[in-house]
Design a protein around this motif. Structure first.
Motif, PDB file in Angstrom:
ATOM      1  N   LEU A 165       7.587   0.229   2.437  1.00 19.19           N
ATOM      2  CA  LEU A 165       6.269  -0.185   1.459  1.00 19.19           C
ATOM      3  C   LEU A 165       5.308  -0.405   2.447  1.00 19.19           C
ATOM      4  CD1 LEU A 165       8.124  -2.594  -1.108  1.00 19.19           C
ATOM      5  CD2 LEU A 165       7.100  -0.343  -1.771  1.00 19.19           C
ATOM      6  N   ILE A 166       5.476  -1.072   3.459  1.00 23.59           N
ATOM      7  CA  ILE A 166       4.313  -0.990   4.638  1.00 23.59           C
ATOM      8  C   ILE A 166       3.942   0.171   4.979  1.00 23.59           C
ATOM      9  CG2 ILE A 166       3.859  -1.916   7.005  1.00 23.59           C
ATOM     10  CD1 ILE A 166       6.031  -4.199   6.523  1.00 23.59           C
ATOM     11  N   GLU A 167       4.742   1.331   5.201  1.00 28.10           N
ATOM     12  CA  GLU A 167       4.061   2.584   5.693  1.00 28.10           C
ATOM     13  C   GLU A 167       3.272   3.152   4.434  1.00 28.10           C
ATOM     14  OE1 GLU A 167       5.991   6.552   7.581  1.00 28.10           O
ATOM     15  OE2 GLU A 167       7.249   5.022   7.305  1.00 28.10           O
ATOM     16  N   ALA A 168       4.026   2.973   3.183  1.00 23.91           N
ATOM     17  CA  ALA A 168       3.352   3.371   2.020  1.00 23.91           C
ATOM     18  C   ALA A 168       1.980   2.996   2.127  1.00 23.91           C
ATOM     19  CB  ALA A 168       4.182   3.236   0.900  1.00 23.91           C
ATOM     20  N   ALA A 169       1.754   1.563   2.195  1.00 21.02           N
ATOM     21  CA  ALA A 169       0.427   0.921   2.066  1.00 21.02           C
ATOM     22  C   ALA A 169      -0.537   1.593   3.263  1.00 21.02           C
ATOM     23  CB  ALA A 169       0.529  -0.744   2.200  1.00 21.02           C
ATOM     24  N   VAL A 204      -9.228  -1.393   7.763  1.00 22.48           N
ATOM     25  CA  VAL A 204      -9.339  -2.272   9.006  1.00 22.48           C
ATOM     26  C   VAL A 204      -8.567  -3.650   8.531  1.00 22.48           C
ATOM     27  CG1 VAL A 204     -10.620  -3.576  10.543  1.00 22.48           C
ATOM     28  CG2 VAL A 204     -11.434  -1.271   9.850  1.00 22.48           C
ATOM     29  N   ALA A 205      -9.003  -4.178   7.052  1.00 25.49           N
ATOM     30  CA  ALA A 205      -8.427  -5.233   6.719  1.00 25.49           C
ATOM     31  C   ALA A 205      -7.006  -5.389   6.535  1.00 25.49           C
ATOM     32  CB  ALA A 205      -9.226  -5.857   5.588  1.00 25.49           C
ATOM     33  N   LEU A 206      -6.666  -4.104   5.864  1.00 28.09           N
ATOM     34  CA  LEU A 206      -5.290  -3.816   5.692  1.00 28.09           C
ATOM     35  C   LEU A 206      -4.374  -3.726   6.797  1.00 28.09           C
ATOM     36  CD1 LEU A 206      -3.008  -3.268   3.334  1.00 28.09           C
ATOM     37  CD2 LEU A 206      -3.152  -0.861   3.824  1.00 28.09           C
ATOM     38  N   ARG A 207      -4.858  -3.073   8.026  1.00 26.56           N
ATOM     39  CA  ARG A 207      -4.113  -2.815   9.111  1.00 26.56           C
ATOM     40  C   ARG A 207      -4.086  -4.363   9.726  1.00 26.56           C
ATOM     41  NH1 ARG A 207      -7.205   0.483  11.230  1.00 26.56           N
ATOM     42  NH2 ARG A 207      -8.174  -0.989  12.927  1.00 26.56           N
ATOM     43  N   ASP A 208      -4.875  -5.196   9.834  1.00 27.38           N
ATOM     44  CA  ASP A 208      -4.656  -6.677  10.330  1.00 27.38           C
ATOM     45  C   ASP A 208      -3.572  -7.190   9.407  1.00 27.38           C
ATOM     46  OD1 ASP A 208      -6.650  -5.914  12.087  1.00 27.38           O
ATOM     47  OD2 ASP A 208      -8.242  -6.812  10.957  1.00 27.38           O
ATOM     48  N   TYR A 209      -3.577  -7.262   8.158  1.00 26.46           N
ATOM     49  CA  TYR A 209      -2.582  -7.934   7.322  1.00 26.46           C
ATOM     50  C   TYR A 209      -0.991  -7.364   7.514  1.00 26.46           C
ATOM     51  CZ  TYR A 209       0.011  -8.834   3.105  1.00 26.46           C
ATOM     52  OH  TYR A 209       0.865  -9.146   2.274  1.00 26.46           O
ATOM     53  N   LEU A 210      -1.107  -6.192   7.636  1.00 27.30           N
ATOM     54  CA  LEU A 210       0.189  -5.606   7.731  1.00 27.30           C
ATOM     55  C   LEU A 210       0.825  -5.855   9.275  1.00 27.30           C
ATOM     56  CD1 LEU A 210      -0.161  -2.064   6.061  1.00 27.30           C
ATOM     57  CD2 LEU A 210       0.774  -4.026   5.039  1.00 27.30           C
ATOM     58  N   ASP A 227      -3.435 -11.472   1.546  1.00 30.25           N
ATOM     59  CA  ASP A 227      -4.223 -10.188   1.507  1.00 30.25           C
ATOM     60  C   ASP A 227      -5.340 -10.407   0.491  1.00 30.25           C
ATOM     61  OD1 ASP A 227      -2.708 -10.680  -1.043  1.00 30.25           O
ATOM     62  OD2 ASP A 227      -1.810  -8.849  -1.316  1.00 30.25           O
ATOM     63  N   SER A 228      -5.873 -11.452   0.430  1.00 29.79           N
ATOM     64  CA  SER A 228      -6.935 -11.695  -0.590  1.00 29.79           C
ATOM     65  C   SER A 228      -8.204 -10.792  -0.033  1.00 29.79           C
ATOM     66  CB  SER A 228      -7.203 -13.113  -0.427  1.00 29.79           C
ATOM     67  OG  SER A 228      -7.703 -13.644   0.885  1.00 29.79           O
ATOM     68  N   HIS A 229      -8.496 -10.788   1.317  1.00 30.82           N
ATOM     69  CA  HIS A 229      -9.451  -9.848   2.058  1.00 30.82           C
ATOM     70  C   HIS A 229      -9.476  -8.153   1.373  1.00 30.82           C
ATOM     71  CE1 HIS A 229     -13.310  -8.722   4.020  1.00 30.82           C
ATOM     72  NE2 HIS A 229     -12.362  -8.267   5.095  1.00 30.82           N
ATOM     73  N   VAL A 230      -8.122  -8.044   1.566  1.00 26.65           N
ATOM     74  CA  VAL A 230      -7.966  -6.402   1.132  1.00 26.65           C
ATOM     75  C   VAL A 230      -8.114  -6.252  -0.413  1.00 26.65           C
ATOM     76  CG1 VAL A 230      -6.161  -4.582   1.353  1.00 26.65           C
ATOM     77  CG2 VAL A 230      -6.080  -6.463   3.052  1.00 26.65           C
ATOM     78  N   ARG A 231      -7.717  -7.266  -1.100  1.00 31.40           N
ATOM     79  CA  ARG A 231      -8.069  -7.249  -2.779  1.00 31.40           C
ATOM     80  C   ARG A 231      -9.490  -7.050  -2.949  1.00 31.40           C
ATOM     81  NH1 ARG A 231      -3.277  -8.098  -5.318  1.00 31.40           N
ATOM     82  NH2 ARG A 231      -1.352  -8.391  -4.164  1.00 31.40           N
ATOM     83  N   GLN A 266      -6.556   6.610  -8.735  1.00 31.11           N
ATOM     84  CA  GLN A 266      -4.855   6.723  -8.662  1.00 31.11           C
ATOM     85  C   GLN A 266      -4.367   6.196  -7.110  1.00 31.11           C
ATOM     86  OE1 GLN A 266      -3.630  10.718  -8.890  1.00 31.11           O
ATOM     87  NE2 GLN A 266      -3.695  10.553 -11.203  1.00 31.11           N
ATOM     88  N   HIS A 267      -4.799   6.234  -6.112  1.00 27.87           N
ATOM     89  CA  HIS A 267      -4.443   5.791  -4.823  1.00 27.87           C
ATOM     90  C   HIS A 267      -4.987   4.431  -4.755  1.00 27.87           C
ATOM     91  CE1 HIS A 267      -4.211   9.842  -3.236  1.00 27.87           C
ATOM     92  NE2 HIS A 267      -3.490   9.373  -2.401  1.00 27.87           N
ATOM     93  N   ILE A 268      -5.935   3.836  -5.236  1.00 26.44           N
ATOM     94  CA  ILE A 268      -6.275   2.280  -5.228  1.00 26.44           C
ATOM     95  C   ILE A 268      -5.384   1.568  -5.996  1.00 26.44           C
ATOM     96  CG2 ILE A 268      -8.129   0.809  -6.086  1.00 26.44           C
ATOM     97  CD1 ILE A 268     -10.270   2.470  -4.983  1.00 26.44           C
ATOM     98  N   ALA A 269      -4.922   2.327  -7.431  1.00 24.70           N
ATOM     99  CA  ALA A 269      -4.041   1.527  -8.055  1.00 24.70           C
ATOM    100  C   ALA A 269      -2.610   1.484  -7.574  1.00 24.70           C
ATOM    101  CB  ALA A 269      -3.851   2.395  -9.576  1.00 24.70           C
ATOM    102  N   ARG A 270      -2.094   2.728  -7.108  1.00 24.63           N
ATOM    103  CA  ARG A 270      -1.137   2.434  -6.279  1.00 24.63           C
ATOM    104  C   ARG A 270      -0.939   1.382  -5.256  1.00 24.63           C
ATOM    105  NH1 ARG A 270       3.206   6.232  -6.551  1.00 24.63           N
ATOM    106  NH2 ARG A 270       2.596   6.234  -8.738  1.00 24.63           N
ATOM    107  N   LEU A 271      -2.116   1.416  -4.433  1.00 25.75           N
ATOM    108  CA  LEU A 271      -2.132   0.422  -3.358  1.00 25.75           C
ATOM    109  C   LEU A 271      -2.173  -1.165  -3.755  1.00 25.75           C
ATOM    110  CD1 LEU A 271      -2.121  -0.202  -0.398  1.00 25.75           C
ATOM    111  CD2 LEU A 271      -4.613  -0.059  -0.322  1.00 25.75           C
TER     112      LEU A 271
END
Length: 671
Positions: A165-169, A204-210, A227-231, A266-271
């Motif tokens: 799931l991390i790799e998928a994100a 960038v924000a997602l990479r830091d979170y993961l 993950d609030s900043h990513v959202r 679609q990509h945003i909804a899946r993320l």
């Protein structure tokens, strides 16, 4: 075999399989749950509850199914299931169409080490998603709880799924950044370049979170970051997509732009969904999220080769824009008061005058006995140039109205929602205004087409002493409008389809003129400015901007009418067109050619034929245009009978208002 017995047989096969996790045993269990008919929703619900009961009662079934599922999932590549299934690829609409068509004819290779392929083998029927979605989430959760994943140690399997799931994100985030920087998106929303793009910063924000998330998988005491900043950044991306759709209403849209926006959504909804599955605070909601995610994946896999889904998802915005442009044109075809009604009558009479000349030109062209393709070209140019002249002179062809006014009615349905008496009254008033406008337009066309044809025929016969329409040709023309002994009505339906297509073409080119900025690009040409002068060329460009769609619609409408008979001849099919205004002109020419020696039966059949041809033209073009306009807005009309009763009451109370507007009628076409 009973329901419980078939379940036990499938479970015993899973017990026998042990940790040899092939897809076959689970496919057998799904087959036991699957109903014989996709609309039988009771069978899977009852079967799943029986399965939950068996799992609660039999520890060996419970343990074997749990370990089997974990082995099946854990030993296969999950990434592509999360990032590809149900999401459009970057190949483009037409490439996707060719690929899906090819997979319908020759299925894609099955790879057992990919979980997405295993899912397709388990839910192998194309309508499995119907019963899977029909089963309530609570029933699926009963089975989930019955497997008791808290029994035993499965930390390694759970950790492996989290890593997938991390790799998928990460993959989804990179794709969002790439799509968000596509030149077509930037062109339609320049602010992406002017300010820091959320499509880039979310990565960038997602990479830091993961990174923090993976550190916590190794060391539970590591620093926790939510993950609030990513959202927040993903929310900003969705705001930009909303703005892009609104911009399209003024700036136009293309299929490629729509495809990009659909992929991005679609990509945003899946993320969003992957983040929910990863979030520690969502622990209690993971089962319900997993169930909903599985439902989405099953539907996406079942529909992965659907051509209808591909086009409906990726042409909706373009279809909306085309019908919107047609609808704005349609507002000019609705006479709301007596002055507009009289203006429409004059406009329609002008078109009838031109049609009288177009009809004799077609008859003369047919006398030349040209080769089929050359004759089709000559007929097409006669129709096309004549219809374009009608538009340039601000005249009106009655049968072109329905394709335009249908979009206006659909917009009214969407705006008012068709709920409540007042809103029904508003729509009934609009339809009443459309009916009387259509009536006077047809009357105006026919009222001048017939005398014009009479005048031309009499002038040729007695003034020039020539015969342009022979008695044989006259009998042939009369036969062509006979509604009972010829294919007049099917041919009128074909003409109605052409009218509908002409409306779509008109809207398409109006959208194209705006989206491709054709007037602005024309203004940059040097030689027309030098040849015509700056002011004249600017006026010409403005005229093209406002009339390109109408001119293109009329031109292609003429080609369709002029070439339909030749297409039928080449294919060996009885294809042709019948149009009310031309049919009335042909009646006049035939009557003069036969010295008005027509029996009352011929007159009656001809008049009835002309009326039925007109009604068929209108009904087909209006019905198709209204259907597309409503589908493009994704609305359903649910109060058809209530509206019909309202219209009947209006007609009984004041039938004249469906033909002539009252003197004090408001200009908006209301009641």
């Amino acid at each position: 075999m009973t329901q419980t017995a078939s379940l036990e047989t499938a479970l015993q096969l899973i017990v026998a399989a042990g940790k040899t996790a092939t897809a076959g045993p689970l496919a057998g269990l799904v087959a036991a749950i699957r109903p014989r008919r996709a609309d039988d929703h009771d069978h899977p619900v009852n079967t799943l509850r029986s399965l939950a009961f068996l799992l609660n009662q039999r520890q060996d079934y419970r343990r074997s199914l749990r370990e089997y599922l974990l082995e099946l999932i854990g030993t296969r590549r999950q990434l592509h299931l999360y990032t590809d299934t149900g999401i459009l690829s970057n190949e483009g609409l037409w490439s996707a169409f060719v690929r899906r068509l090819g997979e319908k004819l020759l299925p894609a290779e099955y790879r057992d080490d990919y979980l997405k392929d295993v899912l397709g083998k388990i839910f192998s029927r194309h309508d499995d998603y119907l019963w899977v979605q029909a089963v309530p989430d609570t029933v699926w959760l009963e089975v989930w709880r019955a497997m008791r994943f808290d029994e035993g140690s499965h930390g390694g399997d759970a950790r492996n799924t989290r890593l997938e799931l991390i790799e998928a994100a990460q993959v989804l985030s990179f794709r969002i950044s790439a799509i968000g920087l596509e030149p077509e998106l930037v062109r339609n929303h320049p602010a992406i370049e002017q300010f820091e793009s959320p499509f880039l910063t979310q990565n960038v924000a997602l990479r830091d979170y993961l990174e923090c998330y993976k550190a916590r998988l190794i060391d539970a005491s590591a620093l926790h970051e939510d993950d609030s900043h990513v959202r927040i950044l993903l929310g900003q991306c969705e705001v930009i997509i909303t703005k892009l759709r609104k911009t399209a209403a003024q700036e136009g849209v293309s299929i490629s732009l729509t495809y990009l926006m659909v992929r991005l959504q679609q990509h945003i909804a899946r993320l969003w969904l992957v983040l929910d599955l990863l979030a520690p605070e969502q622990g209690s909601r993971v089962p319900i999220l997993a169930v909903q995610f599985c439902k989405q994946l099953v539907e996406a896999d079942n529909r992965k080769t659907s051509l209808r889904d591909l086009f409906s998802n990726n042409t909706d915005l373009l279809a909306l824009q085309i019908t919107e442009h047609a609808g704005r044109t349609g507002e000019h075809y609705i006479a709301g008061n007596r002055a507009e009604w009289k203006s429409m009558a004059r406009s329609a009479m002008g078109a009838g005058l031109i049609v009288g000349f177009m009809a004799i030109l077609k008859i003369l062209t047919a006398k030349l006995k040209l080769a089929p393709l050359i004759e089709a070209f000559a007929f097409s140019m006669n129709y096309s140039l004549g219809f374009m002249l009608v538009h340039i002179l601000h005249f009106t062809i009655a049968t072109k109205q329905p394709a335009m006014t249908a979009a206006r009615i659909a917009a009214s349905i969407e705006q008012h929602g068709i709920k409540g008496e007042d809103r029904l009254d508003t729509l009934a008033g609009l339809i009443e205004a459309v009916a009387r406008t259509q009536f006077i337009a047809i009357l105006g066309n026919v009222a001048l087409a017939i005398p014009t044809s009479f005048a031309i025929a009499l002038a040729v016969k007695y003034g020039l002493g020539e015969v342009w329409v022979t008695p044989e040709k006259a009998h042939h023309l009369l036969h062509d409008i006979d509604p009972f002994h010829s294919l007049a009505l099917p041919h009128a339906a074909i003409a109605g389809c052409c009218l509908f297509l002409a409306g779509l073409i008109s809207g398409y080119y109006d959208n194209k003129a705006v989206y491709n900025r054709i007037p602005e690009r024309l203004m940059q040409l040097g030689w027309p400015r030098r040849l015509f002068g700056e002011a004249r060329w600017q006026r010409a460009c403005r005229y093209i901007e406002n009339n390109l769609g109408a001119l293109a619609g009329n031109f292609f409408f003429g080609i369709m009418l002029g070439s339909m008979g030749t297409v039928g001849y080449l294919l060996g099919l009885p294809l042709d067109i019948r149009h009310i205004t031309f049919s009335s002109a042909f009646l006049a020419y035939s009557a003069v050619a036969l010295d008005f020696q027509l029996g009352w039966e011929v007159w009656t059949l001809s008049i009835v034929g002309i009326v039925l041809i007109g009604l068929t033209n209108l009904a087909v073009s209006f019905g198709l245009a209204l259907f597309v306009a409503m589908r493009s807005r994704r609305i359903r009309f649910v109060d058809g009978w209530a509206l019909t009763r309202r219209l009947l009451r209006r007609f009984v109370r004041a039938p004249q208002r469906f033909f002539i507007p009252p003197k004090d009628q408001a200009a908006n076409g209301g009641t």
